[in-house]
Design a protein around this motif. Structure first.
Motif, PDB file in Angstrom:
ATOM      1  N   VAL A 141     -11.526  -3.328  -0.680  1.00  0.00           N
ATOM      2  CA  VAL A 141     -12.004  -4.480  -1.448  1.00  0.00           C
ATOM      3  C   VAL A 141     -13.232  -4.031  -2.234  1.00  0.00           C
ATOM      4  CG1 VAL A 141     -12.878  -6.836  -1.323  1.00  0.00           C
ATOM      5  CG2 VAL A 141     -11.230  -6.032   0.371  1.00  0.00           C
ATOM      6  N   PHE A 142     -13.376  -4.485  -3.484  1.00  0.00           N
ATOM      7  CA  PHE A 142     -14.511  -4.066  -4.324  1.00  0.00           C
ATOM      8  C   PHE A 142     -15.201  -5.288  -4.898  1.00  0.00           C
ATOM      9  CE2 PHE A 142     -10.997  -1.047  -4.682  1.00  0.00           C
ATOM     10  CZ  PHE A 142     -11.586   0.065  -4.116  1.00  0.00           C
ATOM     11  N   ASP A 143     -16.522  -5.087  -5.208  1.00  0.00           N
ATOM     12  CA  ASP A 143     -17.174  -6.214  -5.875  1.00  0.00           C
ATOM     13  C   ASP A 143     -17.618  -5.896  -7.309  1.00  0.00           C
ATOM     14  OD1 ASP A 143     -19.075  -4.548  -4.948  1.00  0.00           O
ATOM     15  OD2 ASP A 143     -19.945  -5.963  -3.505  1.00  0.00           O
ATOM     16  N   ARG A 198     -14.396  -3.428 -16.782  1.00  0.00           N
ATOM     17  CA  ARG A 198     -15.495  -4.391 -16.627  1.00  0.00           C
ATOM     18  C   ARG A 198     -15.369  -5.511 -17.649  1.00  0.00           C
ATOM     19  NH1 ARG A 198     -21.225  -1.613 -14.992  1.00  0.00           N
ATOM     20  NH2 ARG A 198     -20.500  -0.625 -13.076  1.00  0.00           N
ATOM     21  N   ALA A 199     -15.019  -5.129 -18.873  1.00  0.00           N
ATOM     22  CA  ALA A 199     -14.869  -6.144 -19.923  1.00  0.00           C
ATOM     23  C   ALA A 199     -13.772  -7.139 -19.533  1.00  0.00           C
ATOM     24  CB  ALA A 199     -14.542  -5.483 -21.260  1.00  0.00           C
ATOM     25  N   ALA A 200     -12.740  -6.638 -18.844  1.00  0.00           N
ATOM     26  CA  ALA A 200     -11.629  -7.514 -18.459  1.00  0.00           C
ATOM     27  C   ALA A 200     -11.915  -8.241 -17.142  1.00  0.00           C
ATOM     28  CB  ALA A 200     -10.348  -6.693 -18.334  1.00  0.00           C
ATOM     29  N   GLY A 201     -13.057  -7.917 -16.518  1.00  0.00           N
ATOM     30  CA  GLY A 201     -13.452  -8.604 -15.297  1.00  0.00           C
ATOM     31  C   GLY A 201     -12.684  -8.176 -14.056  1.00  0.00           C
ATOM     32  N   ILE A 202     -12.070  -6.971 -14.071  1.00  0.00           N
ATOM     33  CA  ILE A 202     -11.371  -6.534 -12.861  1.00  0.00           C
ATOM     34  C   ILE A 202     -12.245  -5.558 -12.084  1.00  0.00           C
ATOM     35  CG2 ILE A 202      -9.086  -6.983 -13.822  1.00  0.00           C
ATOM     36  CD1 ILE A 202      -8.704  -4.019 -14.251  1.00  0.00           C
ATOM     37  N   LYS A 203     -11.968  -5.404 -10.793  1.00  0.00           N
ATOM     38  CA  LYS A 203     -12.849  -4.637  -9.934  1.00  0.00           C
ATOM     39  C   LYS A 203     -12.136  -3.417  -9.345  1.00  0.00           C
ATOM     40  CE  LYS A 203     -15.647  -8.643  -8.718  1.00  0.00           C
ATOM     41  NZ  LYS A 203     -15.028  -9.530  -9.727  1.00  0.00           N
ATOM     42  N   GLY A 204     -12.968  -2.397  -8.997  1.00  0.00           N
ATOM     43  CA  GLY A 204     -12.398  -1.182  -8.425  1.00  0.00           C
ATOM     44  C   GLY A 204     -13.249   0.019  -8.781  1.00  0.00           C
ATOM     45  N   TYR A 205     -12.663   1.196  -8.880  1.00  0.00           N
ATOM     46  CA  TYR A 205     -13.416   2.383  -9.289  1.00  0.00           C
ATOM     47  C   TYR A 205     -12.469   3.414  -9.907  1.00  0.00           C
ATOM     48  CZ  TYR A 205     -11.611   4.878  -5.200  1.00  0.00           C
ATOM     49  OH  TYR A 205     -10.792   5.475  -4.292  1.00  0.00           O
ATOM     50  N   TYR A 258      -4.655  -1.925  -5.660  1.00  0.00           N
ATOM     51  CA  TYR A 258      -3.703  -0.863  -5.981  1.00  0.00           C
ATOM     52  C   TYR A 258      -4.431   0.427  -6.318  1.00  0.00           C
ATOM     53  CZ  TYR A 258      -0.244  -4.516  -6.065  1.00  0.00           C
ATOM     54  OH  TYR A 258       0.574  -5.536  -5.709  1.00  0.00           O
ATOM     55  N   CYS A 259      -3.846   1.539  -5.913  1.00  0.00           N
ATOM     56  CA  CYS A 259      -4.436   2.847  -6.206  1.00  0.00           C
ATOM     57  C   CYS A 259      -3.502   3.601  -7.145  1.00  0.00           C
ATOM     58  CB  CYS A 259      -4.621   3.616  -4.900  1.00  0.00           C
ATOM     59  SG  CYS A 259      -5.069   5.321  -5.174  1.00  0.00           S
ATOM     60  N   ASP A 287      -8.659   2.853  -8.546  1.00  0.00           N
ATOM     61  CA  ASP A 287      -8.335   1.742  -7.652  1.00  0.00           C
ATOM     62  C   ASP A 287      -8.704   0.451  -8.367  1.00  0.00           C
ATOM     63  OD1 ASP A 287      -7.677   3.621  -5.781  1.00  0.00           O
ATOM     64  OD2 ASP A 287      -8.755   2.640  -4.132  1.00  0.00           O
ATOM     65  N   VAL A 288      -7.790  -0.506  -8.394  1.00  0.00           N
ATOM     66  CA  VAL A 288      -8.093  -1.788  -9.065  1.00  0.00           C
ATOM     67  C   VAL A 288      -7.491  -2.952  -8.293  1.00  0.00           C
ATOM     68  CG1 VAL A 288      -8.344  -1.143 -11.479  1.00  0.00           C
ATOM     69  CG2 VAL A 288      -6.064  -1.456 -10.528  1.00  0.00           C
ATOM     70  N   ASP A 289      -8.088  -4.130  -8.546  1.00  0.00           N
ATOM     71  CA  ASP A 289      -7.549  -5.327  -7.899  1.00  0.00           C
ATOM     72  C   ASP A 289      -6.551  -6.032  -8.811  1.00  0.00           C
ATOM     73  OD1 ASP A 289      -9.284  -6.274  -9.783  1.00  0.00           O
ATOM     74  OD2 ASP A 289     -10.489  -7.506  -8.422  1.00  0.00           O
TER      75      ASP A 289
END
Ligand SMILES: [Zn+2]
Ligand SMILES: [Zn+2]
Length: 717
Positions: free
Chosen positions: A73-75, A24-31, A2-3, A42-44
């Motif tokens: 997709v992000f890592d 990062r603390a919550a373990g989600i990815k994006g920028y 999602y953006c 942007d997040v997953d």
């Protein structure tokens, strides 16, 4: 994935670092990315992100966000390089956050006693930013290369200075130095501060570069203050005092809990307080403006001096604040090498009842937008007035008001005003669709606005001065209608005469003060004795009236004045509240000369205690002011301080009676809405006042915008 397109106060307040750390603390990815007018995330995992957005710390604020899906997709979670254009809200300049304050006091920290301590959440912003997106290279910090330690902090995710654009330390940041007659005499920061303290303690006036401009500083000793008065060209104007902490404030003034909270708030305004000590050279009023240190440099300086310091912006009367060492006229200058991009004065506030009022809205508040809901999609540039100049720009529900810019009848102020207008328009990347200005045809702001409108082929909307005041307070409170009292020094009225004590109902003048003759025209503003003579002469013989002004005017001058009064020559009528307060101040012996804005009225207010009972005399919704002066003369042997209070109470009570005869929602504004007695009385009678912007001419531009939005048909091509 999602953006999110996020708008609000999300740049320059540590928003991106916070988002990265939390995601990062919550373990989600994006920028996360600054994108000019907004921030993009942007997040997953949208659920977790939305939870994070609800727990924003510090000064961050989200107004709106939109959500769309994207195929990316992000890592991991990162900050992406800023891009994009458009206007985002730059935060105001704020005082140190608690973490930075702690660091300053920690002897083992590398920023122990560092004069430019800031972090991602605090420090200068508006004053150093060229344009958005807010990044190191768009601020005046761009010329200072980070040292290794700062660069590491800047890049380290769990550091408080992760992506802190103002990051600096004693090794790499701007330099602090003491100058004497333009030459550097101390170039070590700590020694420069201590040497400045020594100079102040020895009685020198020192120019000190702060966040938004230079101040002149000296101790409160009357001899030293007189030196400062000679330099500044201000014989009487009250100065503010810098105190190192609340203990020192409590020694010099009475402070309520609310006032203390305001003094300590991150905006760090000057707060007008009741004096405990007399400080004869500093303030001739019963009040004094007090400010706590508003940057690390001011903390260190006030600790080193450890006495109250007089602090005033370094500029001549009505001119804009200075920002360069070369503009200084004092022998000693405490200078630093961080360039000031947007000059800005200190804000000045006062608490009446439970309302925090702005006498001047600048550092700590500007350029924060003030919401103004409307279906109207015009982009409006409002010119404001000529004194306490401040223009405003309106675009899609938000008004951005410039800082205080001085008095436009002075060349320097006019130049700063014009420059600031172009800077704002350029930075916001917008072009107005309409320009609004005061209806007074000879206001500089009117002439300039009109010529800009012609040049750009835009309509110019003339807004009457007191309509703008009334609309300013209505707009702030989201009112479409109100019964409004507007009291001020003067403004161009709809009948071409000078107004300033008006009641408006359904947008029309429904009541006012009794017109009095302003004997000698504009000169009566500076010599309140002329105004007094003009009113007294209505019920006293020439001889008896002359006795009241004989100590100030020569026999010949009195003869001329009597001739003018008799022939009604150079005696424009005025319903100004300011002129009545001036004349009363003169009659009671408080003031013979206006050497700064509002002086006679401020002295009157300052000497007031409790009023004598005296019922307002109203004829056809016109509050009679001549009987008030008859009362003063007949009761001249009674307590002056109570007579002084009676004058202000009489006007507030009388105009409020007129307003209440119309009913509705009540508002009170104009330059007299700072008056303690009048404002207290009207607040008790359910009048609303300006709380987000100055009630005087500093809020005029906002009122012009509110007027244009409320009257879409009022264009004057
Ligand atoms: Zn901080
Ligand atoms: Zn460094």
């Amino acid at each position: 994935v999602y953006c999110y397109i996020v708008k609000g106060k999300v740049q320059g307040v540590g928003f991106r670092p916070f988002i990265v750390q939390a995601c990062r603390a919550a373990g989600i990815k994006g920028y996360v990315q600054n994108a000019g007018s907004h921030v993009k995330i942007d997040v997953d995992n949208p659920l977790i992100l939305e939870k994070i957005l609800k727990t924003l710390p510090g000064e961050m604020r989200i107004d709106t966000y939109e959500k769309i899906t994207t195929p990316d997709v992000f890592d991991d979670f990162t900050i992406r390089e800023s891009q994009g254009e458009g206007y985002a809200e730059i935060p105001p300049d704020l005082y140190l956050c608690e973490d930075c304050q702690k660091e300053m006091g920690d002897a083992f920290n590398r920023r122990h006693n560092y004069y430019f301590t800031t972090c991602a959440r605090c420090g200068p912003r508006y004053s150093i930013t060229r344009h958005t997106p807010y990044d190191r290279q768009t601020t005046s910090m761009s010329e200072f290369a980070m040292c290794h330690s700062c660069a590491r902090e800047y890049a380290q995710l769990d550091d408080r200075r992760y992506h802190a654009q103002t990051i600096a330390c004693p090794h790499c940041g701007p330099i602090l130095q003491l100058l004497e007659r333009g030459s550097i005499i101390v170039d070590d920061a700590r020694r420069a501060i201590d040497a400045t303290a020594k100079l102040l303690l020895a009685g020198e006036v020192v120019a000190i570069k702060g966040v938004g401009g230079f101040h002149w500083a000296c101790l409160t000793n009357p001899t030293y203050v007189n030196t400062l008065r000679a330099i500044s060209g201000r014989p009487h104007k009250p100065y503010a005092i810098l105190c190192r902490d609340m203990n020192m404030v409590q020694q010099i003034a009475h402070v309520s809990m609310e006032e203390e909270r305001l003094l300590c708030s991150p905006a760090r305004p000057i707060v007008v307080l009741r004096k405990k000590q007399s400080f004869p050279g500093v303030s001739e009023l019963d009040t004094v403006g007090v400010i706590l240190p508003y940057s690390a440099l001011h903390v260190l300086l006030s600790e080193s001096v450890n006495e109250p310091i007089v602090l005033t912006s370094a500029n001549l009367p009505n001119e804009p604040i200075t920002t360069h060492a070369r503009e200084q006229v004092t022998r000693y200058i405490l200078n630093h090498t961080r360039q000031i991009i947007n000059p800005i004065d200190d804000s000045v506030m006062k608490i009446i009842g439970d309302k925090k009022l702005f006498l001047r809205r600048s550092r700590g508040f500007v350029p924060e937008a003030i919401p103004l809901a409307s279906q109207n999609d015009e982009i409006i540039l409002a010119m404001g007035g000529d004194t306490n100049a401040a223009f405003a720009v309106y675009d899609r529900g938000k008004a951005i008001i410039s800082p205080y810019l001085g008095n436009l009848s002075h060349a320097g102020a006019l130049q700063r005003y014009q420059q600031t207008i172009s800077t704002y328009l350029e930075r916001m990347k917008i072009r107005p669709t309409i320009i609004a200005g005061d209806a007074h045809p000879s206001y500089v702001s009117h002439v300039l606005g009109k010529s800009m409108a012609e040049e750009w082929g835009l309509p110019f909307c003339e807004v009457f001065h007191h309509d703008a005041h009334a609309c300013a307070v209505m707009g702030e409170h989201g009112l479409s209608e109100s019964t409004s009292i507007v009291c001020d020094g003067n403004g161009y009225g709809k009948d071409g005469t000078s107004w300033g004590g008006e009641v408006f109902f359904q947008g029309k003048r429904a009541g006012h003060l009794e017109p009095q003759l302003q004997l000698g025209g504009d000169s009566a503003v500076y010599q309140p004795g002329k105004m007094a003579y003009s009113i007294l002469r209505k019920f006293l013989t020439p001889e008896k009236a002359a006795a009241y002004i004989a100590p100030i005017f020569s026999e010949k001058e009195i003869h001329v004045l009597e001739g003018q009064w008799d022939q009604r020559f150079n005696t424009p009528p005025t319903t100004s509240t300011g002129r009545i307060l001036d004349a009363a101040s003169y009659v009671l012996g408080y003031c013979t000369q206006r050497t700064y804005d509002g002086r006679p009225a401020l002295l009157l207010e300052s000497r007031s205690t409790s009023p004598y009972p005296f019922s307002p005399i109203i004829e056809n919704n016109v509050l009679q002011t001549t009987p008030l002066f008859e009362f003063l003369i007949q009761n001249s042997t009674r307590e002056k301080s109570r007579l002084a209070a009676t004058v202000q109470q009489y006007i507030a009570q009388g105009l409020s009676q007129i307003a209440q005869s119309f009913g509705g929602t009540y508002t009170f504004s104009g330059g007299c809405a700072y008056n303690r007695i009048m404002t207290s009385y009207l607040l008790q009678n359910d009048f609303r006042v300006n709380e987000k912007l100055p009630c005087g001419d500093g809020g005029l531009s906002f009122g012009q915008i509110a007027y244009v939005l409320a009257n879409p048909g009022s264009k004057h091509p």
